[in-house]
Design a protein around this motif. Structure first.
Motif, mmCIF file in Angstrom:
data_model
loop_
_atom_site.group_PDB
_atom_site.id
_atom_site.type_symbol
_atom_site.label_atom_id
_atom_site.label_comp_id
_atom_site.label_asym_id
_atom_site.label_seq_id
_atom_site.Cartn_x
_atom_site.Cartn_y
_atom_site.Cartn_z
ATOM 1 N N ALA A 37 -45.385 -4.931 -83.495
ATOM 2 C CA ALA A 37 -44.337 -6.003 -83.404
ATOM 3 C C ALA A 37 -44.376 -6.552 -81.983
ATOM 4 C CB ALA A 37 -43.141 -5.478 -83.725
ATOM 5 N N ASN A 38 -44.801 -5.709 -80.866
ATOM 6 C CA ASN A 38 -44.672 -6.174 -79.525
ATOM 7 C C ASN A 38 -46.009 -6.596 -79.165
ATOM 8 O OD1 ASN A 38 -41.912 -5.426 -78.991
ATOM 9 N ND2 ASN A 38 -42.553 -3.348 -78.902
ATOM 10 N N GLU A 39 -46.970 -6.697 -80.150
ATOM 11 C CA GLU A 39 -48.326 -7.289 -79.514
ATOM 12 C C GLU A 39 -48.558 -8.586 -80.350
ATOM 13 O OE1 GLU A 39 -51.272 -3.776 -79.450
ATOM 14 O OE2 GLU A 39 -49.915 -3.076 -80.862
ATOM 15 N N PHE A 40 -48.444 -9.791 -79.332
ATOM 16 C CA PHE A 40 -48.653 -10.856 -79.689
ATOM 17 C C PHE A 40 -49.031 -12.006 -78.631
ATOM 18 C CE2 PHE A 40 -44.146 -10.044 -78.889
ATOM 19 C CZ PHE A 40 -43.965 -11.329 -77.809
ATOM 20 N N LEU A 41 -49.567 -12.990 -79.102
ATOM 21 C CA LEU A 41 -49.736 -14.381 -78.234
ATOM 22 C C LEU A 41 -48.792 -15.279 -78.519
ATOM 23 C CD1 LEU A 41 -53.560 -14.379 -78.110
ATOM 24 C CD2 LEU A 41 -52.153 -13.816 -76.108
ATOM 25 N N TYR A 42 -48.319 -16.218 -77.692
ATOM 26 C CA TYR A 42 -47.260 -17.310 -77.758
ATOM 27 C C TYR A 42 -47.627 -18.359 -76.921
ATOM 28 C CZ TYR A 42 -44.909 -15.363 -73.747
ATOM 29 O OH TYR A 42 -44.545 -14.778 -72.658
ATOM 30 N N LEU A 43 -47.187 -19.705 -77.251
ATOM 31 C CA LEU A 43 -47.344 -20.625 -76.274
ATOM 32 C C LEU A 43 -46.502 -20.599 -75.275
ATOM 33 C CD1 LEU A 43 -47.757 -23.625 -79.049
ATOM 34 C CD2 LEU A 43 -49.633 -22.034 -78.051
ATOM 35 N N TYR A 44 -46.904 -21.080 -73.904
ATOM 36 C CA TYR A 44 -46.331 -20.996 -72.893
ATOM 37 C C TYR A 44 -46.742 -21.906 -71.966
ATOM 38 C CZ TYR A 44 -44.203 -19.381 -68.303
ATOM 39 O OH TYR A 44 -43.564 -19.107 -67.106
ATOM 40 N N ASN A 45 -45.814 -23.043 -71.700
ATOM 41 C CA ASN A 45 -46.433 -24.033 -70.624
ATOM 42 C C ASN A 45 -47.900 -24.509 -70.798
ATOM 43 O OD1 ASN A 45 -43.706 -23.869 -69.629
ATOM 44 N ND2 ASN A 45 -44.683 -22.835 -67.796
ATOM 45 N N SER A 47 -50.419 -23.190 -72.565
ATOM 46 C CA SER A 47 -51.320 -22.290 -72.657
ATOM 47 C C SER A 47 -50.847 -21.216 -73.487
ATOM 48 C CB SER A 47 -51.436 -21.555 -71.128
ATOM 49 O OG SER A 47 -50.093 -20.451 -71.057
ATOM 50 N N ALA A 48 -51.823 -19.991 -73.806
ATOM 51 C CA ALA A 48 -51.540 -19.041 -74.897
ATOM 52 C C ALA A 48 -51.302 -17.888 -73.789
ATOM 53 C CB ALA A 48 -52.590 -18.948 -75.783
ATOM 54 N N LYS A 49 -50.285 -17.213 -74.159
ATOM 55 C CA LYS A 49 -49.995 -15.967 -73.071
ATOM 56 C C LYS A 49 -49.686 -14.565 -74.038
ATOM 57 C CE LYS A 49 -46.525 -14.658 -69.408
ATOM 58 N NZ LYS A 49 -47.533 -14.076 -68.538
ATOM 59 N N GLY A 50 -50.299 -13.539 -73.547
ATOM 60 C CA GLY A 50 -50.005 -12.462 -74.161
ATOM 61 C C GLY A 50 -49.026 -11.797 -73.882
ATOM 62 N N SER A 51 -48.295 -11.060 -74.770
ATOM 63 C CA SER A 51 -46.931 -10.297 -74.528
ATOM 64 C C SER A 51 -47.023 -9.401 -73.503
ATOM 65 C CB SER A 51 -46.711 -9.573 -75.840
ATOM 66 O OG SER A 51 -47.289 -8.492 -76.253
ATOM 67 N N ASP A 52 -45.899 -9.267 -72.620
ATOM 68 C CA ASP A 52 -46.031 -8.546 -71.467
ATOM 69 C C ASP A 52 -45.534 -6.810 -71.760
ATOM 70 O OD1 ASP A 52 -46.142 -10.586 -69.883
ATOM 71 O OD2 ASP A 52 -44.166 -10.952 -69.859
ATOM 72 N N TYR A 53 -45.427 -6.750 -73.016
ATOM 73 C CA TYR A 53 -45.016 -5.257 -73.612
ATOM 74 C C TYR A 53 -46.405 -4.478 -73.243
ATOM 75 C CZ TYR A 53 -44.067 -1.273 -76.616
ATOM 76 O OH TYR A 53 -43.889 -0.105 -77.257
ATOM 77 N N THR A 54 -45.872 -2.994 -72.443
ATOM 78 C CA THR A 54 -47.043 -2.353 -72.002
ATOM 79 C C THR A 54 -47.910 -1.807 -72.898
ATOM 80 O OG1 THR A 54 -45.310 -1.385 -70.314
ATOM 81 C CG2 THR A 54 -47.303 0.084 -70.771
ATOM 82 N N LEU A 169 -60.138 -13.962 -79.864
ATOM 83 C CA LEU A 169 -59.457 -13.656 -78.497
ATOM 84 C C LEU A 169 -58.456 -12.475 -78.241
ATOM 85 C CD1 LEU A 169 -56.451 -15.090 -78.225
ATOM 86 C CD2 LEU A 169 -57.710 -17.176 -77.737
ATOM 87 N N ARG A 170 -58.375 -11.749 -77.407
ATOM 88 C CA ARG A 170 -57.430 -10.903 -77.254
ATOM 89 C C ARG A 170 -57.079 -10.893 -75.882
ATOM 90 N NH1 ARG A 170 -59.418 -4.719 -78.150
ATOM 91 N NH2 ARG A 170 -60.461 -4.949 -75.967
ATOM 92 N N ALA A 171 -55.464 -10.532 -75.734
ATOM 93 C CA ALA A 171 -55.073 -10.647 -74.323
ATOM 94 C C ALA A 171 -53.733 -9.731 -74.226
ATOM 95 C CB ALA A 171 -54.475 -11.981 -74.024
ATOM 96 N N ASN A 172 -53.637 -9.323 -73.068
ATOM 97 C CA ASN A 172 -52.168 -8.544 -72.449
ATOM 98 C C ASN A 172 -51.945 -9.354 -71.355
ATOM 99 O OD1 ASN A 172 -51.414 -6.264 -70.250
ATOM 100 N ND2 ASN A 172 -50.553 -6.008 -72.340
ATOM 101 N N SER A 173 -50.697 -9.927 -71.367
ATOM 102 C CA SER A 173 -49.990 -10.642 -70.259
ATOM 103 C C SER A 173 -50.931 -11.832 -69.949
ATOM 104 C CB SER A 173 -49.522 -9.631 -69.216
ATOM 105 O OG SER A 173 -48.648 -8.789 -69.611
ATOM 106 N N ALA A 174 -52.167 -11.987 -69.956
ATOM 107 C CA ALA A 174 -53.077 -12.728 -69.596
ATOM 108 C C ALA A 174 -52.560 -14.205 -70.025
ATOM 109 C CB ALA A 174 -54.504 -12.521 -69.636
#
Length: 199
Positions: A37-45, A47-54, A169-174
């Protein structure tokens, strides 16, 4: 070449990527691979941003017809070594156990990996580059995989494990500002050929 998906991630902040229609290309929706549930990408300004969850690492693929030869390219505007941030491009994605991936991790080497039958292995790696803002391009043509950073070819490898699949694509925080994928048209058959025969 033909664009199969293009996305500038324009939309309402905090919209999950799977609820967003790629713009300007439209059509091919993003599909989230089943993860935590904590692994996702979302729109932010825009851009697409990866969740900040460790340790979160959300994979999304574009719901297009599988393609064999072509490339994916993305601009990662914000990615830092701290906290394990990373961004990746996927080619020939078949399912969560079978795909090629080009990885950007600021504190680690650049890598082209493959995951086959659930086992991930490194095909090629190089030393990471310390630059601010990165344009990554991942290309497949036949059995050749090429990886570029800011237009410079840094990795190339030959592998025949996967011949077609989707892009992703895959991302963490990026933070990813843009994404584009194009396929390479097959060679055209020669025309106006004449057969000459000498006796």
């Amino acid at each position: 070449m033909a664009i199969i998906v293009q996305d500038n991630f324009t939309g309402t902040n905090d919209t999950l990527l799977e609820n967003h229609t790629p713009t300007p290309s439209g059509g091919a929706a993003w599909v989230k691979v089943s993860m935590g549930a904590n692994e996702f990408l979302y729109l932010y300004n825009e851009s697409a941003k990866g969740s900040d969850y460790t340790a979160a690492s959300a994979i999304y693929y574009s719901n297009i017809s599988p393609f064999s030869n072509g490339y994916v390219q993305a601009f990662f505007s914000d990615i830092a070594p701290a906290g394990g941030e990373h961004g990746d491009l996927l080619l020939r994605y078949v399912d969560s156990n079978n795909y090629y991936i080009f990885s950007l991790r600021p504190d680690q080497p650049w890598k082209i990996n493959k995951k086959i039958a659930g086992v991930e292995s490194t095909l090629s790696q190089s030393v990471g580059l310390s630059v601010s803002g990165r344009t990554l391009k991942f290309e497949a043509y036949g059995n050749t995989l090429n990886a570029y950073v800011n237009g410079i070819l840094i990795l190339t490898v030959i592998d025949s494990s996967l011949s077609s699949g989707k892009v992703g694509l895959r991302a963490n925080s990026a933070q990813i500002d843009s994404f584009i994928a194009e396929n390479y048209a097959p060679p055209s058959a020669p025309t106006n050929l004449s057969l000459a025969c000498c006796i």
